[in-house]
Design a protein around this motif. Structure first.
Motif, PDB file in Angstrom:
ATOM      1  N   ALA A  51       4.458   4.712   7.264  1.00 12.57           N
ATOM      2  CA  ALA A  51       4.653   4.411   5.838  1.00 12.57           C
ATOM      3  C   ALA A  51       4.234   2.977   5.533  1.00 12.57           C
ATOM      4  N   VAL A  52       4.572   2.050   6.434  1.00 16.11           N
ATOM      5  CA  VAL A  52       4.139   0.660   6.255  1.00 16.11           C
ATOM      6  C   VAL A  52       2.617   0.575   6.247  1.00 16.11           C
ATOM      7  N   LEU A  97       1.207   1.960   2.950  1.00 13.01           N
ATOM      8  CA  LEU A  97       1.455   1.069   1.820  1.00 13.01           C
ATOM      9  C   LEU A  97       0.682  -0.240   1.952  1.00 13.01           C
ATOM     10  N   GLU A  98       0.437  -0.698   3.181  1.00 20.52           N
ATOM     11  CA  GLU A  98      -0.409  -1.879   3.362  1.00 20.52           C
ATOM     12  C   GLU A  98      -1.839  -1.588   2.919  1.00 20.52           C
ATOM     13  N   LYS A  99      -2.306  -0.393   3.263  1.00 23.08           N
ATOM     14  CA  LYS A  99      -3.638   0.015   2.807  1.00 23.08           C
ATOM     15  C   LYS A  99      -3.676   0.131   1.283  1.00 23.08           C
ATOM     16  N   ALA A 100      -2.603   0.712   0.723  1.00 21.18           N
ATOM     17  CA  ALA A 100      -2.533   0.834  -0.733  1.00 21.18           C
ATOM     18  C   ALA A 100      -2.451  -0.537  -1.391  1.00 21.18           C
ATOM     19  N   ASN A 101      -1.755  -1.467  -0.741  1.00 17.94           N
ATOM     20  CA  ASN A 101      -1.651  -2.819  -1.274  1.00 17.94           C
ATOM     21  C   ASN A 101      -3.016  -3.503  -1.301  1.00 17.94           C
ATOM     22  N   THR A 102      -3.767  -3.311  -0.222  1.00 16.63           N
ATOM     23  CA  THR A 102      -5.118  -3.883  -0.163  1.00 16.63           C
ATOM     24  C   THR A 102      -6.011  -3.279  -1.246  1.00 16.63           C
ATOM     25  N   THR A 103      -5.937  -1.939  -1.369  1.00 13.58           N
ATOM     26  CA  THR A 103      -6.731  -1.260  -2.394  1.00 13.58           C
ATOM     27  C   THR A 103      -6.325  -1.709  -3.785  1.00 13.58           C
ATOM     28  N   GLY A 104      -5.019  -1.869  -4.007  1.00 11.54           N
ATOM     29  CA  GLY A 104      -4.529  -2.301  -5.312  1.00 11.54           C
ATOM     30  C   GLY A 104      -5.037  -3.688  -5.684  1.00 11.54           C
ATOM     31  N   LYS A 105      -5.071  -4.568  -4.710  1.00  8.48           N
ATOM     32  CA  LYS A 105      -5.558  -5.921  -4.982  1.00  8.48           C
ATOM     33  C   LYS A 105      -7.056  -5.929  -5.280  1.00  8.48           C
ATOM     34  N   VAL A 106      -7.798  -5.050  -4.578  1.00  9.72           N
ATOM     35  CA  VAL A 106      -9.229  -4.926  -4.875  1.00  9.72           C
ATOM     36  C   VAL A 106      -9.430  -4.431  -6.303  1.00  9.72           C
ATOM     37  N   GLU A 147       3.853  -3.634  -3.579  1.00  8.51           N
ATOM     38  CA  GLU A 147       4.432  -4.666  -2.713  1.00  8.51           C
ATOM     39  C   GLU A 147       5.929  -4.439  -2.520  1.00  8.51           C
ATOM     40  N   ASN A 148       6.592  -4.011  -3.578  1.00  3.12           N
ATOM     41  CA  ASN A 148       8.020  -3.716  -3.477  1.00  3.12           C
ATOM     42  C   ASN A 148       8.278  -2.532  -2.543  1.00  3.12           C
ATOM     43  N   GLN A 149       7.459  -1.480  -2.664  1.00  3.87           N
ATOM     44  CA  GLN A 149       7.581  -0.320  -1.772  1.00  3.87           C
ATOM     45  C   GLN A 149       7.292  -0.719  -0.326  1.00  3.87           C
ATOM     46  N   LEU A 150       6.339  -1.623  -0.147  1.00  4.05           N
ATOM     47  CA  LEU A 150       6.002  -2.087   1.197  1.00  4.05           C
ATOM     48  C   LEU A 150       7.178  -2.825   1.824  1.00  4.05           C
ATOM     49  N   GLN A 151       7.877  -3.611   1.030  1.00  5.12           N
ATOM     50  CA  GLN A 151       9.042  -4.321   1.546  1.00  5.12           C
ATOM     51  C   GLN A 151      10.150  -3.350   1.948  1.00  5.12           C
ATOM     52  N   TYR A 152      10.362  -2.321   1.145  1.00  6.76           N
ATOM     53  CA  TYR A 152      11.340  -1.286   1.500  1.00  6.76           C
ATOM     54  C   TYR A 152      10.932  -0.568   2.783  1.00  6.76           C
ATOM     55  N   ILE A 155      -1.126   8.099  -2.891  1.00  5.42           N
ATOM     56  CA  ILE A 155      -0.182   7.475  -1.960  1.00  5.42           C
ATOM     57  C   ILE A 155       1.045   8.360  -1.763  1.00  5.42           C
ATOM     58  N   GLN A 156       1.557   8.910  -2.867  1.00  5.77           N
ATOM     59  CA  GLN A 156       2.734   9.773  -2.809  1.00  5.77           C
ATOM     60  C   GLN A 156       2.473  11.002  -1.953  1.00  5.77           C
ATOM     61  N   LYS A 157       1.314  11.611  -2.105  1.00  8.61           N
ATOM     62  CA  LYS A 157       0.985  12.819  -1.351  1.00  8.61           C
ATOM     63  C   LYS A 157       0.798  12.517   0.135  1.00  8.61           C
ATOM     64  N   GLU A 158       0.245  11.347   0.448  1.00  8.23           N
ATOM     65  CA  GLU A 158       0.103  10.995   1.861  1.00  8.23           C
ATOM     66  C   GLU A 158       1.468  10.784   2.510  1.00  8.23           C
ATOM     67  N   LEU A 159       2.368  10.090   1.805  1.00  9.97           N
ATOM     68  CA  LEU A 159       3.718   9.874   2.339  1.00  9.97           C
ATOM     69  C   LEU A 159       4.473  11.200   2.456  1.00  9.97           C
ATOM     70  N   GLU A 160       4.295  12.089   1.487  1.00  7.77           N
ATOM     71  CA  GLU A 160       4.936  13.405   1.550  1.00  7.77           C
ATOM     72  C   GLU A 160       4.407  14.210   2.732  1.00  7.77           C
ATOM     73  N   HIS A 161       3.121  14.087   3.001  1.00 10.91           N
ATOM     74  CA  HIS A 161       2.557  14.815   4.138  1.00 10.91           C
ATOM     75  C   HIS A 161       3.128  14.294   5.452  1.00 10.91           C
ATOM     76  N   LEU A 162       3.232  12.973   5.587  1.00 11.96           N
ATOM     77  CA  LEU A 162       3.817  12.399   6.803  1.00 11.96           C
ATOM     78  C   LEU A 162       5.276  12.838   6.960  1.00 11.96           C
ATOM     79  N   GLN A 163       6.008  12.868   5.852  1.00  9.20           N
ATOM     80  CA  GLN A 163       7.404  13.315   5.886  1.00  9.20           C
ATOM     81  C   GLN A 163       7.495  14.777   6.295  1.00  9.20           C
ATOM     82  N   SER A 164       6.585  15.611   5.818  1.00  8.52           N
ATOM     83  CA  SER A 164       6.613  17.034   6.164  1.00  8.52           C
ATOM     84  C   SER A 164       6.279  17.245   7.637  1.00  8.52           C
TER      85      SER A 164
END
Length: 437
Positions: free
Chosen positions: A169-170, A173-182, A212-217, A412-421
């Motif tokens: 998950a980290v 979200l780090e990848k998503a954070n990088t993409t978000g900043k781009v 960033e908040n989700q990444l901290q969690y 991002i949500q679907k990737e995290l849901e897939h990992l959870q499943s």
């Protein structure tokens, strides 16, 4: 003042991240299982319970081994009977000691006796059944200890997979954070060129802050998972972070498992052993009505001086005792043992049925988890493609900022849901194996 507080806050964050990197310990699943089996408190408690039951069983060796006692007694008496008996034991009686005046009013007489006693059980039928009950009880606790170890293996596996999931998950979200900043940088350029409005820029900035908040969690979840592993390992946390050597896989391996409960399962064997113990207690209580045969003997040394051995004698014999009536105590004990045995039979039957019900339920959960993995995989792939298309269209000025952000969030949500499943399927499969072990 605000500037100083801000610097202190940034310094605290940097120090926490430095601590995160310094105290990170790599650990494999096999290493974790070995450490837990050696150090876990729950296993130690189960082992001590077994040792206690074993000590109870060892006490039943008294049924076959003799009871030996040594004593040394000294008395000083003017009691006529005791004085005469003491001289008789010391073999110091003379004709003058039969003088009625001396017999009725003897002088102070001292006697020291060293006595060796032995008691040997010969036939105690109720004790034999009691010993067998103690043995079944000991074996039941041994099986429970083994089942506890199997359960801890499952719990360790679950905790390890939770740690893997937290790290994945980290990473997501780090990848998503990088993409978000781009994307933010791109939107800022468009805003400067007058191609986008201020609300579009603010939406992207809000989205970056959310990630960033989700990444901290997610990093906090890594710490939580590490703390639980430390608890299982009976170790102090002290900010320690564990990092799994093996990463969480994105795919699953489907296996066929048994659908019926086996009587060879350790906890069920323990229940059966417990029932056997209660049955033996019924027989022990029932045979408590029978007579008992015990042998006894003693060797005695007497003297008027302490630790003297001037005279000696021995005594041997056997006793057949039969408690014909003890005020309903033995009958009540038998009735209680019978009720406990019947209760144990019912509890064992109920436990087996509950276990079978749990197995059937887990089998269905495994099928549902497999279906969830397949659907979440498909949803993730579709969300990836949708985001790619929207991103390309956005760079061409053909897509709204809100649509791009929504598509990114969904991906991002679907990737995290897939990992959870995947985690849920793997744990359910291991739990099913635990139920059929």
């Amino acid at each position: 003042m605000k500037k100083i507080n801000y610097i202190v806050f940034i310094g605290a964050i940097l120090s926490s991240f430095l601590g995160f990197s310094q105290d990170t310990l790599a650990i494999s699943k096999s290493e974790l299982v070995q450490k837990v089996s050696e150090k876990n408190l729950q296993i130690k408690i189960a082992e001590k319970t077994y040792q206690s039951a074993k000590a109870d069983y060892n006490q039943s060796n008294a049924l076959f081994l003799p009871n030996i006692n040594v004593s040394h007694t000294g008395i000083s008496t003017t009691n006529p009977l005791m004085a005469f008996g003491s001289k008789l034991n010391q073999e110091t009686l003379t004709a003058s000691d039969f003088n009625p005046a001396l017999l009725n009013d003897p002088a102070v007489t001292q006697n020291f006796a060293t006595k060796f006693e032995i008691q040997q059980p010969l036939i105690n039928v109720d004790g034999l059944y009691g010993r067998q009950a103690a043995k079944f009880k000991m074996e039941a606790y041994q099986l429970q200890t083994e089942r506890t170890k199997e359960y801890l293996e499952l719990e360790v596996s679950k905790a390890f997979m939770q740690l893997q999931l937290a790290y994945r998950a980290v990473k997501v979200l780090e990848k998503a954070n990088t993409t978000g900043k781009v994307n933010l940088k791109l939107v800022e350029n468009y805003f400067k060129q007058g191609m986008l409005q201020k609300p579009d820029l603010l939406n992207v900035q809000v989205r970056v802050n959310e990630i960033e908040n989700q990444l901290q969690y997610a990093k906090s979840n890594v710490q939580n998972a590490s703390d639980y592993l430390a608890l299982l390992l009976n170790e102090d946390t002290n900010g320690k972070i564990y990092k799994p050597v093996e990463a969480l896989e994105n795919v699953i391996s489907v296996e066929e498992v048994r659908v019926t409960i086996s009587d060879s399962r350790k906890d069920i064997q323990a229940m059966n052993k417990s029932t056997d113990a209660y049955q033996k207690m019924v027989l022990s209580s029932k045979t408590g009505f029978l007579p008992r045969l015990n042998a006894f003997g003693s060797y005695e040394l007497y003297d008027k001086n302490i630790f003297g051995i001037s005279a000696n004698g021995y005594l041997v014999g056997a006793q057949l005792s039969w408690n014909v009536f003890d005020g309903y105590k033995t009958i009540g004990k038998f009735d209680k043992a019978k009720a406990d045995f019947q209760k144990s039979e019912i509890e064992t039957d109920q436990y087996k049925k509950q276990s079978q019900l749990e197995l059937s339920k887990t089998n269905r959960q495994l099928k549902d988890a497999e279906n969830k993995v397949n659907l979440s995989q498909l949803a993730f792939e579709q969300s990836q493609e949708a985001y790619r298309i929207r991103q390309n269209r956005f760079t061409q000025g053909l897509e709204k900022t809100t649509d791009l952000l929504q598509s990114e969030t969904q991906m991002i949500q679907k990737e995290l849901e897939h990992l959870q499943s995947v985690f849920e399927y793997n744990f359910t499969k291991q739990y099913l194996q635990f139920l059929t072990k």
